[in-house]
Scaffold this motif. Structure first.
Motif, short mmCIF file in Angstrom:
data_model
loop_
_atom_site.label_atom_id
_atom_site.label_comp_id
_atom_site.label_asym_id
_atom_site.label_seq_id
_atom_site.Cartn_x
_atom_site.Cartn_y
_atom_site.Cartn_z
N VAL A 123 0.86 -1.18 0.00
CA VAL A 123 0.00 0.00 0.00
C VAL A 123 0.90 1.23 0.00
N GLY A 124 0.27 2.40 -0.08
CA GLY A 124 1.04 3.63 0.01
C GLY A 124 1.34 3.97 1.46
N LEU A 125 0.30 4.34 2.18
CA LEU A 125 0.43 4.69 3.58
C LEU A 125 -0.70 4.02 4.35
N ARG A 126 -0.36 3.34 5.44
CA ARG A 126 -1.36 2.65 6.26
C ARG A 126 -1.42 3.28 7.64
N LEU A 127 -2.65 3.54 8.10
CA LEU A 127 -2.88 4.01 9.46
C LEU A 127 -3.47 2.87 10.26
N VAL A 155 -0.65 4.82 14.48
CA VAL A 155 0.59 4.42 13.83
C VAL A 155 0.45 4.61 12.32
N LEU A 156 1.43 5.25 11.72
CA LEU A 156 1.49 5.39 10.27
C LEU A 156 2.69 4.61 9.75
N LEU A 157 2.46 3.79 8.72
CA LEU A 157 3.52 2.97 8.14
C LEU A 157 3.52 3.14 6.62
N LYS A 158 4.66 3.46 6.07
CA LYS A 158 4.79 3.52 4.62
C LYS A 158 4.89 2.11 4.05
N GLY A 159 4.17 1.89 2.93
CA GLY A 159 4.23 0.61 2.24
C GLY A 159 5.00 0.73 0.94
N TRP A 165 9.58 4.96 -2.12
CA TRP A 165 9.85 3.96 -1.09
C TRP A 165 11.08 3.13 -1.47
N SER A 166 11.88 2.76 -0.48
CA SER A 166 13.06 1.94 -0.73
C SER A 166 13.28 0.96 0.41
N GLU A 167 13.94 -0.14 0.11
CA GLU A 167 14.24 -1.16 1.11
C GLU A 167 15.11 -0.60 2.23
#
Length: 211
Positions: A123-127, A155-159, A165-167
């Protein structure tokens, strides 16, 4: 480099005109997680417990904060105003952070060890917000150090679909293993908010309810 942030500021969803600094920082390059700790009101805690006891197992909805609230209200237990307002406020917060017109909303009762492996979402951004039970666990060193969000924290997590986005800056996360907890604590009420088409959600079916 991974930069994660736990804000010491209150993360009130009543303040709809701004995003708490601890969460707006998720937009920064190299920052993959942001956590805003907050204490849930007694009304939200009570209504969340009532939802776990007699509400649907899963409520999925798609749309704006107003759409989501209109769609899910008939599916909630009676006297859920505080829980509804808080969840709708988090939808609005997510929209302000991302600029999206609509979201995918998921309110789920979790009673098992789902998503036990550390992973990154497509995903892009997950809350994420756990209204009952422990929050999400995350690691930046392949599990050698594991952190866990407190109940009520946002909590916000970038996917993987986040632009740029990068590893190198990735944060892996998982659901907390409930089987390790006492029996009476093996339940969570988890809110997840994503972009509207995440996980196959369709505008043709804006509401899905699993009893």
């Amino acid at each position: 480099m991974l930069i994660s942030l736990t804000s010491s500021l209150p993360c009130s969803t009543r303040a709809r005109l701004s995003v708490p600094p601890g969460l707006s920082a998720i937009r920064e390059i190299g920052r993959s997680i942001a956590v805003c700790e907050r204490a849930l009101s007694s009304s939200v805690v009570r209504e969340a417990a009532e939802h776990v006891a007699s509400g649907p197992a899963v409520i999925l909805a798609r749309g704006t904060a107003e759409d989501v609230r209109r769609l899910i209200t008939p599916e909630m237990t009676e006297n859920s105003e505080a829980l509804l307002s808080d969840a709708a406020g988090l939808v609005s917060l997510y929209q302000r952070l991302t600029g999206l017109d609509a979201v995918r909303f998921r309110l789920e009762r979790v009673m098992g060890d789902s998503c036990r492996r550390f992973h990154i979402d497509n995903v892009g951004l997950r809350l994420l917000c756990a209204y009952i039970g422990p929050g999400v666990q995350w690691t930046s060193d392949k599990g050698e150090t594991i952190q866990e969000a407190a109940t009520g924290s946002v909590v916000l997590l970038k996917g993987r679909r986040w632009p740029g986005w990068s590893e190198e800056s990735a944060v892996l996360h998982r659901s907390p293993p409930l089987s390790a907890l006492p029996v009476e604590q093996r339940v969570r009420l988890l809110l997840t908010i994503d972009e509207p088409d995440a996980c196959g959600m369709s505008a043709d079916q804006p509401l899905v309810v699993t009893v």
